[in-house]
Design a protein around this motif. Sequence first.
Motif, PDB file in Angstrom:
ATOM      1  N   ILE A   1       4.637  -5.936  -5.592  1.00 36.77           N
ATOM      2  CA  ILE A   1       3.170  -5.898  -5.604  1.00 36.77           C
ATOM      3  C   ILE A   1       2.703  -4.449  -5.692  1.00 36.77           C
ATOM      4  CG2 ILE A   1       1.069  -6.343  -4.264  1.00 36.77           C
ATOM      5  CD1 ILE A   1       2.556  -8.735  -2.995  1.00 36.77           C
ATOM      6  N   GLY A   2       3.362  -3.576  -4.930  1.00 39.79           N
ATOM      7  CA  GLY A   2       2.989  -2.165  -4.907  1.00 39.79           C
ATOM      8  C   GLY A   2       3.158  -1.483  -6.246  1.00 39.79           C
TER       9      GLY A   2
ATOM     10  N   ILE B   1       7.882   9.135   1.423  1.00 36.52           N
ATOM     11  CA  ILE B   1       9.303   9.165   1.076  1.00 36.52           C
ATOM     12  C   ILE B   1      10.164   9.362   2.317  1.00 36.52           C
ATOM     13  CG2 ILE B   1      11.078  10.465  -0.169  1.00 36.52           C
ATOM     14  CD1 ILE B   1       8.934  11.031  -2.289  1.00 36.52           C
ATOM     15  N   LEU B   2       9.727  10.245   3.214  1.00 37.50           N
ATOM     16  CA  LEU B   2      10.525  10.544   4.409  1.00 37.50           C
ATOM     17  C   LEU B   2      10.672   9.329   5.316  1.00 37.50           C
ATOM     18  CD1 LEU B   2       9.333  14.159   5.347  1.00 37.50           C
ATOM     19  CD2 LEU B   2      11.559  13.449   4.450  1.00 37.50           C
ATOM     20  N   LYS B   3       9.578   8.572   5.508  1.00 37.07           N
ATOM     21  CA  LYS B   3       9.710   7.402   6.393  1.00 37.07           C
ATOM     22  C   LYS B   3      10.573   6.326   5.739  1.00 37.07           C
ATOM     23  CE  LYS B   3       5.388   4.889   5.287  1.00 37.07           C
ATOM     24  NZ  LYS B   3       4.103   4.423   5.867  1.00 37.07           N
TER      25      LYS B   3
ATOM     26  N   THR C   1       0.832  -1.204   0.000  1.00 38.51           N
ATOM     27  CA  THR C   1       0.000   0.000   0.000  1.00 38.51           C
ATOM     28  C   THR C   1       0.866   1.254   0.000  1.00 38.51           C
ATOM     29  OG1 THR C   1      -1.754  -1.170   1.191  1.00 38.51           O
ATOM     30  CG2 THR C   1      -1.831   1.231   1.228  1.00 38.51           C
ATOM     31  N   THR C   2       1.945   1.242   0.778  1.00 34.17           N
ATOM     32  CA  THR C   2       2.855   2.392   0.817  1.00 34.17           C
ATOM     33  C   THR C   2       3.481   2.640  -0.551  1.00 34.17           C
ATOM     34  OG1 THR C   2       3.384   2.062   3.162  1.00 34.17           O
ATOM     35  CG2 THR C   2       4.963   3.322   1.857  1.00 34.17           C
ATOM     36  N   VAL C   3       3.980   1.582  -1.189  1.00 32.05           N
ATOM     37  CA  VAL C   3       4.622   1.731  -2.498  1.00 32.05           C
ATOM     38  C   VAL C   3       3.596   2.096  -3.570  1.00 32.05           C
ATOM     39  CG1 VAL C   3       5.933   0.551  -4.308  1.00 32.05           C
ATOM     40  CG2 VAL C   3       6.486   0.155  -1.901  1.00 32.05           C
ATOM     41  N   GLY C   4       2.435   1.432  -3.545  1.00 35.07           N
ATOM     42  CA  GLY C   4       1.434   1.639  -4.586  1.00 35.07           C
ATOM     43  C   GLY C   4       0.705   2.961  -4.496  1.00 35.07           C
TER      44      GLY C   4
ATOM     45  N   GLY D   1       4.344  -0.829   7.666  1.00 32.19           N
ATOM     46  CA  GLY D   1       4.162  -0.496   6.258  1.00 32.19           C
ATOM     47  C   GLY D   1       5.330   0.253   5.648  1.00 32.19           C
ATOM     48  N   VAL D   2       6.532   0.082   6.217  1.00 32.06           N
ATOM     49  CA  VAL D   2       7.712   0.788   5.713  1.00 32.06           C
ATOM     50  C   VAL D   2       8.524  -0.148   4.818  1.00 32.06           C
ATOM     51  CG1 VAL D   2       9.800   2.053   6.317  1.00 32.06           C
ATOM     52  CG2 VAL D   2       7.809   2.140   7.833  1.00 32.06           C
TER      53      VAL D   2
END
Length: 336
Positions: free
Chosen positions: A200-201, A135-137, A69-72, A277-278
């Motif tokens: 996947i993302g 991006i920051l995390k 989810t984070t990447v997508g 989710g990182v």
Amino acid sequence: MGTIQTTLWVVVMLVALALAFDFMNGFHDAANSIATVVSTGVLRPTQAVVFAAFFNVLAIFIFHLSVATTVGKGIVQPGVVDTHVVFGALVGAITWNLITWYYGIPSSSSHALIGGIVGAVMAKTGASVLIASGILKTVAFIFISPLLGFLFGSLMMVAVAWVFRRMRPRQVDKLFRRLQLLSAGAYSLGHGGNDAQKTIGIIWMLLIATGYTSAGDTAPPVWTIVSCYMAIGLGTMFGGWRIVKTMGQKITKLKPVGGFCAESGGALTLFIATWMGVPVSTTHTITGAIVGVGATQRASAVRWGLAGNIVWAWVLTIPASAFVAALAYWVSLYIY
């Protein structure tokens, strides 16, 4: 009709390229899962890669798709992404992976992909459409994940040394040769759970951009999940032998007890990051844990010069892959 067929052809090509990246991720990062069990002699290389691949794929049943989810959806605003951006991101990431694999440098496939996305997007529209929080995390964990690996690895080593202080070294060695199978399995589980989700993302991002799935969906199609986990498992089975030697022996010499502590510390870090989710680097994590284990013995046990060279590779990964991705984005405009 022609446009739809062309778009479908491009989407199929990019999905295949993404799965190739996923395979390469497993191939490139196989050493992270198996370096310690191979270097300590617990498993032969062929046994170790099959063992690690099994747990890579098993992760499909364990972890929620928080990293995907984070990447997508969490790195760049979905409306900006198109097939050219995805192509640039994948080419940037794959190119950097090939360079670091060739020279035996344990770099981050994860940050190469994030750098690729950022570079391709900036080539298209500039930085305004990037999502700062995502991006920051991700960037923060370039530093946090090896530090957590170092902390957990060193604490595990100190705790084990205290608990088993009255046991003979030979007995400790025999016990941890068996226990290391548990720690290696746990680390491979974390490796599959975090790394497969990055691919996947990006496939999810592609499907949203081309209208093959909705941005409102809470999860990507099942076929993307299964294919990505299988691809990373297959990549791990083929293994990255150039990097095994660096990770397993050149940074510090490991015994089974040290391998157990490094893998356990690394696994714990990956579980935490995946839960949050990182998208983190398994390479950064296990390197930090190995250094932490070595440092508890004595500072001279760690080859700090080599560790410093690895850190430079980490620092360069995002800008280098971003630069290549920007070039690939511009080239793709003339290809299709």
